[in-house]
Scaffold this active site. Structure first.
Site, mmCIF file in Angstrom:
data_model
loop_
_atom_site.group_PDB
_atom_site.id
_atom_site.type_symbol
_atom_site.label_atom_id
_atom_site.label_comp_id
_atom_site.label_asym_id
_atom_site.label_seq_id
_atom_site.Cartn_x
_atom_site.Cartn_y
_atom_site.Cartn_z
ATOM 1 N N ARG A 87 0.751 10.078 0.888
ATOM 2 C CA ARG A 87 1.412 10.990 1.867
ATOM 3 C C ARG A 87 2.445 11.727 1.570
ATOM 4 O O ARG A 87 3.392 12.319 2.388
ATOM 5 C CB ARG A 87 1.476 10.327 3.383
ATOM 6 C CG ARG A 87 0.312 9.880 3.806
ATOM 7 C CD ARG A 87 0.367 9.104 5.207
ATOM 8 N NE ARG A 87 -0.770 8.124 5.158
ATOM 9 C CZ ARG A 87 -0.748 7.217 6.214
ATOM 10 N NH1 ARG A 87 -0.076 7.386 7.436
ATOM 11 N NH2 ARG A 87 -1.681 6.501 6.436
ATOM 12 N N GLU B 119 0.749 -1.222 -0.016
ATOM 13 C CA GLU B 119 0.071 -0.144 -0.122
ATOM 14 C C GLU B 119 0.930 1.551 0.019
ATOM 15 O O GLU B 119 1.609 1.545 0.992
ATOM 16 C CB GLU B 119 -1.003 -0.145 1.363
ATOM 17 C CG GLU B 119 -1.809 1.316 1.332
ATOM 18 C CD GLU B 119 -2.456 1.496 2.846
ATOM 19 O OE1 GLU B 119 -2.741 0.421 3.231
ATOM 20 O OE2 GLU B 119 -2.894 2.568 3.170
ATOM 21 N N LYS C 97 -11.382 -1.645 6.192
ATOM 22 C CA LYS C 97 -10.064 -1.481 6.960
ATOM 23 C C LYS C 97 -10.593 -0.773 8.365
ATOM 24 O O LYS C 97 -11.381 -0.023 8.276
ATOM 25 C CB LYS C 97 -9.314 -0.104 6.060
ATOM 26 C CG LYS C 97 -8.244 0.530 7.139
ATOM 27 C CD LYS C 97 -7.353 1.355 6.302
ATOM 28 C CE LYS C 97 -6.733 2.380 7.252
ATOM 29 N NZ LYS C 97 -5.296 2.773 6.908
HETATM 30 C C1 3PG Z 1 -2.631 3.655 8.409
HETATM 31 O O1 3PG Z 1 -2.708 4.635 7.601
HETATM 32 O O2 3PG Z 1 -3.050 2.508 8.312
HETATM 33 C C2 3PG Z 1 -1.753 4.021 9.542
HETATM 34 O O3 3PG Z 1 -1.173 5.032 9.280
HETATM 35 C C3 3PG Z 1 -0.942 2.849 9.953
HETATM 36 O O4 3PG Z 1 -0.674 2.743 11.097
HETATM 37 P P1 3PG Z 1 0.642 2.561 11.868
HETATM 38 O O5 3PG Z 1 1.812 3.622 11.447
HETATM 39 O O6 3PG Z 1 0.475 2.626 13.307
HETATM 40 O O7 3PG Z 1 1.234 1.082 11.537
#
Ligand code: 3PG
Length: 213
Positions: free
Chosen positions: A44, A40, A128
């Site tokens: 960002r 994924e 999700k």
């Molecule tokens: C996402 O968008 O799924 C999260 O930013 C991932 O979360 P994590 O950085 O705590 O793994």
């Protein structure tokens, strides 16, 4: 591929922020070699769309998708770059419509039962759960299994090597997502050995199947 098949494709889906395409391609090769096949790439960073295109062109064994999709326009740009699945942190009516029309597997972000119900009504039975740890984690997913037995989840947010197996053991979890496989420091240092090790460790976690039949 449908959304259920997407969850089955790779037990852990890295949530990736990349800043240049060359690094993205090397990273994708490293993760795929380590057994992680769904990637994924989040919207960002300005490099995200070029990274999706480059991985699609140069790493044929990677299933590359787009994350942090918030608008139909972003989804459209990612489709043009070759994204093969999409993930969003939440869902709007406009994004739901665009995602359905796109034809690619799409995991809408949900954080409450009402949001899960709304997303299901709009056609998304695979979702999700975000941010998983902050909103209740494993006990929350266990509690949702009763009223929402037909929904499957990819929890993300606060998941790491220490708790991923607990999530993967749940019958309503198909895969987990997270940024722990791609630490910013390792990426900046292009420390592919460290990332390969994290990928292999994640695959082993997923093989510890503690599900009750
Ligand atoms: C996402 O968008 O799924 C999260 O930013 C991932 O979360 P994590 O950085 O705590 O793994």
């Amino acid at each position: 591929m449908n959304a259920q098949e997407l969850l089955a494709h790779s037990p852990v889906m890295p949530v990736i922020v990349v800043h240049d395409t060359a690094t993205a391609v090397e990273l994708a090769r490293t993760l795929v070699a380590g057994g992680i096949r769904s990637l994924e790439i989040t919207l960002r960073s300005p490099a995200a769309l070029d990274a999706i295109r480059a991985i699609g062109d140069q790493v044929p064994d990677a299933l590359v998708g787009v994350g942090t999709v918030r608008t139909p326009q972003q989804l459209d740009s990612a489709l043009q770059a070759g994204a093969r699945f999409g993930v969003s942190p939440g869902l709007t009516a406009a994004l739901a419509q665009a995602a359905r029309q796109s034809g690619i597997p799409f995991l809408p972000g949900v954080a409450t039962v009402s949001e899960a119900m709304q997303a299901a009504e709009w056609g998304f039975a695979v979702q999700k759960l975000f941010p998983a740890e902050a909103i209740g984690g494993v006990p929350l997913l266990q509690a949702w299994r009763g009223p929402l037995p037909d929904l499957a989840f990819c929890p993300t947010g606060g998941i790491h090597a220490g708790n991923a197996a607990d999530y993967l053991a749940l019958p309503n979890v198909g895969c987990v997502g997270g940024s722990w496989l791609t630490p910013a420091a390792a990426l900046a240092a292009r420390d592919w050995d460290a990332i390969a090790q994290l990928a292999r460790q994640a695959c082993r976690l997923a093989q510890q199947d503690t599900r009750t039949p």
